[in-house]
Design a protein around this motif. Structure first.
Motif, PDB file in Angstrom:
ATOM      1  N   ILE A   1      -7.128  32.766 -19.016  1.00 59.16           N
ATOM      2  CA  ILE A   1      -7.598  32.443 -17.700  1.00 59.16           C
ATOM      3  C   ILE A   1      -9.086  32.042 -17.670  1.00 59.16           C
ATOM      4  O   ILE A   1      -9.405  31.156 -16.991  1.00 59.16           O
TER       5      ILE A   1
ATOM      6  N   ALA B   1      -6.795  28.298 -12.263  1.00 61.82           N
ATOM      7  CA  ALA B   1      -6.712  28.640 -13.887  1.00 61.82           C
ATOM      8  C   ALA B   1      -5.503  29.973 -13.883  1.00 61.82           C
ATOM      9  O   ALA B   1      -4.486  30.011 -14.853  1.00 61.82           O
TER      10      ALA B   1
ATOM     11  N   TYR C   1      -2.108  28.166 -13.407  1.00 66.81           N
ATOM     12  CA  TYR C   1      -1.692  27.366 -14.431  1.00 66.81           C
ATOM     13  C   TYR C   1      -1.368  28.245 -15.681  1.00 66.81           C
ATOM     14  O   TYR C   1      -0.324  28.152 -16.095  1.00 66.81           O
TER      15      TYR C   1
ATOM     16  N   THR D   1     -11.656  27.321  -8.775  1.00 70.05           N
ATOM     17  CA  THR D   1     -11.245  27.014 -10.081  1.00 70.05           C
ATOM     18  C   THR D   1     -10.477  28.158 -10.856  1.00 70.05           C
ATOM     19  O   THR D   1      -9.541  27.840 -11.585  1.00 70.05           O
TER      20      THR D   1
ATOM     21  N   TRP E   1      -4.888  26.106 -25.983  1.00 67.69           N
ATOM     22  CA  TRP E   1      -4.915  27.277 -25.433  1.00 67.69           C
ATOM     23  C   TRP E   1      -5.843  28.213 -26.602  1.00 67.69           C
ATOM     24  O   TRP E   1      -5.742  28.270 -27.593  1.00 67.69           O
TER      25      TRP E   1
ATOM     26  N   GLN F   1      -9.903  28.950 -19.584  1.00 67.12           N
ATOM     27  CA  GLN F   1      -9.507  27.571 -18.868  1.00 67.12           C
ATOM     28  C   GLN F   1     -10.280  27.418 -17.768  1.00 67.12           C
ATOM     29  O   GLN F   1     -10.490  26.214 -17.276  1.00 67.12           O
ATOM     30  N   ALA F   2     -10.779  28.439 -17.029  1.00 67.19           N
ATOM     31  CA  ALA F   2     -11.652  28.381 -15.972  1.00 67.19           C
ATOM     32  C   ALA F   2     -13.052  27.880 -16.331  1.00 67.19           C
ATOM     33  O   ALA F   2     -13.925  27.746 -15.564  1.00 67.19           O
TER      34      ALA F   2
END
Length: 393
Positions: free
Chosen positions: A204, A230, A233, A226, A252, A207-208
């Protein structure tokens, strides 16, 4: 440790193979760690399930359960190594599949804690295993539709996948602005959000593009939005794939982070960015420093440091930046980090005292030899020491 995606996988298999069937046989040898820690026993669990029909299965974060036609209902936490096996089915997920290949045809599986089978044709055989015995199996005595209103589920926060109507951006903002802990620690707090563990939390934050050490109340609205996206998602994708790591997106962090400590391990992502490991809230965290920049106040080993990009963090939580003195009157300073600050202050005081203390006997003797006519009177203590030294000689 099984997290939100792995527990969703277990629930999927229980719904597929156990729901609608009557349990005809249960074996549950008593284990004080697995059953006793939560107020039940193996024999009690065995009596509660035998002869009951499974009418449903569900999950919330790291907990899963199956509902019986009559209470009590079993609620299970996997701990570090707990897992559900169904004879003839491959319930394990790919990241750990290599560990189970040698035992795939063994039944009951090694380290089993309870077994059950149904009276259906063909019969279904289920076993719960836990090598490290940190899992917990309990009975919850309530109507099936009220199970989430009772302990332990009621003490846990919303599941970001199951509870989309509760886990909103506003909910996250309220939790972040009302606490003062590193954001990674907040994400791992099951009372705030159910199901996020170490690897999900790291994914997380990656991704953020936010740093896990930054304090949760130092993010602006844009960062919170944001982060919320994340969380949704990563959790939605991982659960949709039922924890099957082969199906996770190639970009990822998860796909590349597992070589820590191994000889020749890769520490670079396909996009060329390097990742490293730090400790946040007592947990190892994987970070891509070039993408996850520190903004605002952050924490390293329990002591805050100033941030950079946002202009925040001009004040340390434990020390005043200008004077270096311990900050006082802040109730959030309680606990271990504050003790460290106090210890540092004590050392500084001790050093100052040592520097202002009278000279030692050896230093006085050396001074008496090297300096024949001191320009200033020798202190009274020094004269007495000199007298004793002369008389001794």
């Amino acid at each position: 440790m099984p997290e939100i995606a792995e527990v969703a996988r277990l629930t999927h298999f229980l719904q597929l193979h156990l729901v609608g069937k009557k349990i005809s046989k249960v074996l549950a040898p008593d284990d004080s760690s697995i059953f006793g820690k939560v107020g039940t026993s193996g024999p009690e669990f065995q009596r509660a399930l035998t002869g009951k029909t499974v009418i449903g299965a569900g999950n919330q974060g790291k907990y899963f359960w199956f509902l019986l036609d009559k209470p009590p209902h079993p609620v299970i936490h996997c701990g570090m190594t707990g897992w559900v096996h169904i004879r003839g089915q491959q319930t394990t997920y790919n990241r750990y599949e290599e560990k189970s290949k040698g035992d795939r045809n063994q039944w009951p599986p090694k380290y089993w804690k309870f077994q059950l089978e149904t009276d259906s044709t063909p019969k279904v055989e289920v076993a719960f295993t836990d090598a490290r015995r940190f899992g917990r199996v309990r009975l919850v005595d309530c109507p099936a539709e009220e199970i989430r209103k009772h302990s332990p589920l009621v003490e846990n926060g919303p599941d970001p996948v199951v509870d989309k109507d509760v886990f909103t951006e506003e909910y996250l903002r309220q939790k972040m602005t009302s606490r003062h802990v590193p954001i990674k620690a907040l994400l791992l707090d099951q009372a705030v959000i159910s199901g996020i563990g170490n690897w999900v939390g790291d994914e997380i934050m990656y991704q953020a593009k936010l740093h896990p050490e930054q304090y949760c109340d130092d993010f602006d609205d844009s960062d919170i939005a944001t982060l919320y996206k994340a969380i949704r998602y990563v959790c939605d994708t991982a659960v949709e794939k039922l924890g099957d790591s082969d199906e996770f997106p190639e970009d990822w962090l998860f796909k590349h982070r597992w070589g820590k400590g191994k000889k020749g391990a890769v520490t670079t992502l396909p996009n060329g960015e390097s990742f490293t490991f730090i400790t946040v809230g007592g947990r190892t965290s994987c970070v891509v420093p070039n993408l996850q920049k520190k903004k605002g106040r952050t924490t390293i080993d329990g002591v805050k440091e100033e941030g950079n990009a946002s202009g925040k963090g001009s004040e340390s939580r434990f020390f005043e930046v200008k004077s270096g003195k311990e900050a006082a009157g802040n109730p959030k300073d309680e606990g271990r980090p504050a003790k460290r600050a106090k210890t540092s202050e004590s050392k500084a005081v001790k050093k100052e005292q040592e520097q202002s203390a009278p000279a030692s006997k050896q230093n006085v003797k050396k001074q008496k030899v090297d300096v024949k006519e001191p320009t200033q009177p020798v202190p009274e203590v020094g004269r007495r020491r000199s007298t004793r030294l002369n008389s001794a000689n």
